[in-house]
Design an enzyme around this catalytic site. Structure first.
Site, PDB file in Angstrom:
ATOM      1  N   HIS A  24    -107.634 -80.592  67.787  1.00 52.31           N
ATOM      2  CA  HIS A  24    -108.812 -81.061  67.037  1.00 52.31           C
ATOM      3  C   HIS A  24    -109.998 -81.259  67.987  1.00 52.31           C
ATOM      4  O   HIS A  24    -110.588 -82.335  68.093  1.00 52.31           O
ATOM      5  CB  HIS A  24    -108.509 -82.360  66.296  1.00 52.31           C
ATOM      6  CG  HIS A  24    -109.355 -82.528  65.065  1.00 52.31           C
ATOM      7  ND1 HIS A  24    -108.886 -83.125  63.917  1.00 52.31           N
ATOM      8  CD2 HIS A  24    -110.638 -82.177  64.803  1.00 52.31           C
ATOM      9  CE1 HIS A  24    -109.842 -83.145  62.993  1.00 52.31           C
ATOM     10  NE2 HIS A  24    -110.915 -82.566  63.527  1.00 52.31           N
ATOM     11  N   ARG A  35    -110.146 -78.797  57.882  1.00 53.59           N
ATOM     12  CA  ARG A  35    -109.200 -79.895  57.724  1.00 53.59           C
ATOM     13  C   ARG A  35    -107.800 -79.298  57.537  1.00 53.59           C
ATOM     14  O   ARG A  35    -107.636 -78.288  56.857  1.00 53.59           O
ATOM     15  CB  ARG A  35    -109.554 -80.774  56.517  1.00 53.59           C
ATOM     16  CG  ARG A  35    -110.830 -81.577  56.698  1.00 53.59           C
ATOM     17  CD  ARG A  35    -110.637 -82.672  57.748  1.00 53.59           C
ATOM     18  NE  ARG A  35    -111.846 -83.479  57.923  1.00 53.59           N
ATOM     19  CZ  ARG A  35    -112.765 -83.242  58.841  1.00 53.59           C
ATOM     20  NH1 ARG A  35    -112.621 -82.200  59.663  1.00 53.59           N
ATOM     21  NH2 ARG A  35    -113.821 -84.030  58.961  1.00 53.59           N
ATOM     22  N   GLU A  88    -101.845 -85.402  62.242  1.00 46.84           N
ATOM     23  CA  GLU A  88    -102.320 -85.285  63.617  1.00 46.84           C
ATOM     24  C   GLU A  88    -101.990 -86.545  64.406  1.00 46.84           C
ATOM     25  O   GLU A  88    -102.267 -87.654  63.933  1.00 46.84           O
ATOM     26  CB  GLU A  88    -103.835 -85.020  63.634  1.00 46.84           C
ATOM     27  CG  GLU A  88    -104.203 -83.681  63.012  1.00 46.84           C
ATOM     28  CD  GLU A  88    -105.709 -83.407  63.054  1.00 46.84           C
ATOM     29  OE1 GLU A  88    -106.469 -84.300  63.482  1.00 46.84           O
ATOM     30  OE2 GLU A  88    -106.106 -82.303  62.656  1.00 46.84           O
TER      31      GLU A  88
END
Length: 443
Positions: free
Chosen positions: A179, A131, A160
């Site tokens: 991601h 994370r 993000e």
């Protein structure tokens, strides 16, 4: 494409992404971007759960020395993979590569900050596929600029998508991916199956590590605590049945004995299950992990916890759990300890919960079925007398244990039974001359 189980160490250590960009622009600069080999380097895995374990297996195959830090990790599982569990301090100071695989919690938020980077080896490489928030991004930029961190590979960010002017995204020594950890056909199928299994398990009343409004417990910790969860609920269920009248509980003390440091033992899940065992038998309320603390408070039940630190190996999370109910009368007075509380204590043996103490009496009986407790004069023939009564009524005895203060004094006999005895059978047990008190507990 990066994946959570195979983060881009080869790409990071050999600067493969930058080479690719340069070749695309017709630049052939073999000598400018020299990388490092993975063979013989030390990889520190922070967060040794399911993903961290799989990363370790792959890193071992690349010839790396792998160490890991995780307060919940099993030492046996680590040894089986060939990984050494170390302190956070040792992990940060000795690693050539650091790979992050922990959840974002208040404890892990910005865990890698200026202070942490200052402890690392000069030229360390950081991989974050966990994370974004576990790294202080401004601190990482400073560590990259100073050379403490030679390179970083980031699949996740605090925000993000990151801003176009994000310094990490633009940094020459940072490899970034959007991601992509779960962006494979197989991973998407796995997530769908996991969701379906979680829903089915929740509908069956099973524990769920992914519940967002329950005590947050990682799956590996949940697996390790599973037998103690069963023990906790059964001890609560047993203790409340010993209270005369089945109510009036105001103060409950729970003691956990463990060789682990206090910070390494999260008892919220266990407390919730003890609460469930205490409250459900005497109310119409369905207690679960979400509402346990609120339900106890609503009913005026104050639950306090104490931890006893034992010497020895911390491989087993808990040695025993003790539940004490204060300021109540007991239908089985022998369950009252010397300090005046109804006291029951239990352990997990070979994965099975056992009752090991009632009041001041040591016993040892499985909690897989129901239970009869008898206090009697310690004399020959008592086990046979009670067993004969149960045998006549076709009640199968699964386990029997006798705890006594001293020979020929008083003893407590704990008898596990597969069926619920009738009132007639229980009356016959009570009529045995040497038996002074008894109680049937339905588990």
């Amino acid at each position: 494409m990066a994946s959570r189980c195979s983060p881009p160490w080869p790409g990071t250590s050999r600067r493969r992404t930058r080479h690719s960009r340069l070749v695309c622009f017709r630049k052939w600069q073999r000598n400018k971007y020299v990388g490092v080999s993975l063979v013989g380097k030390t990889l520190a895995i922070l967060g040794f759960g399911k993903v961290g374990s799989e990363v370790a297996r792959r890193a071992k195959g690349l010839g790396m020395h792998v160490i890991a830090h995780d307060p919940y990790a099993s030492a046996d599982r680590a040894r089986a993979i060939g990984v050494e569990l170390v302190s956070m301090e040792e992990a940060m100071t000795t690693a050539d590569f650091i790979s992050l695989h922990m959840p974002l919690t208040p404890a892990t938020n910005k865990m890698l900050n200026d202070e942490a980077f200052a402890k690392m080896k000069y030229g360390v490489r950081i991989i974050n596929v966990a994370r974004g928030g576990v790294i202080d991004e401004d601190a990482l930029v400073r560590a990259l600029d100073s050379g403490i961190v030679a390179q970083a590979a980031l699949d996740v960010f605090t925000k993000e998508p990151p801003a176009p002017d994000n310094k990490l995204v633009l940094h020459e020594n940072v490899t970034v991916t959007p991601h992509l950890g779960a962006s494979t056909v197989e991973a998407q199928e796995g997530v769908a199956i996991e969701i379906a299994e979680a829903v089915i398990g929740a509908l069956k009343g099973e524990l769920a590590a992914s519940a967002v409004n329950a005590p947050m417990v990682p799956a590996e910790v949940l697996s390790e605590l599973a037998p103690f969860v069963v023990l906790a609920e059964k001890l609560g269920h047993l203790a409340v049945q010993l209270v005369a009248g089945g109510g009036g509980i105001k103060s409950v003390k729970v003691t956990y004995a463990s060789a682990r440091a206090p910070d390494d033992l999260d008892t919220r899940l266990l407390r919730a299950m003890i609460t469930k065992g205490l409250i459900e038998p005497i109310s119409s309320v369905f207690v679960n992990l979400v509402n346990a603390d609120f339900t106890a408070k609503q009913r005026g039940v104050r639950i306090t916890e104490e931890r006893i630190i034992l010497d020895g190996s911390p491989e087993t999370p808990i040695d025993y759990i003790q539940v004490q109910i204060a300021n109540v009368k007991s239908k089985f007075p022998s369950a009252i300890s010397e300090t005046g509380e109804i006291t029951v204590e239990g352990r997990v043996k070979d994965g099975v919960p056992h009752l090991t103490k009632v009041g001041a009496f040591q016993v040892d009986v499985s909690l897989e079925g129901s239970l009869i407790l008898c206090r009697q004069v310690d004399q020959p023939g008592m086990i046979g007398s009670v067993g004969s009564v149960l045998g006549e009524e076709n009640i199968n005895v699964s386990f029997m244990s006798v705890g006594r203060i001293a020979p020929r004094k008083h003893a407590v006999m704990a008898i596990g039974v597969d069926e619920e005895p009738s009132k007639v059978t229980l009356r016959k047990i009570g009529e045995i001359p040497a038996i002074e008190e008894f109680v049937f507990l339905k588990l």
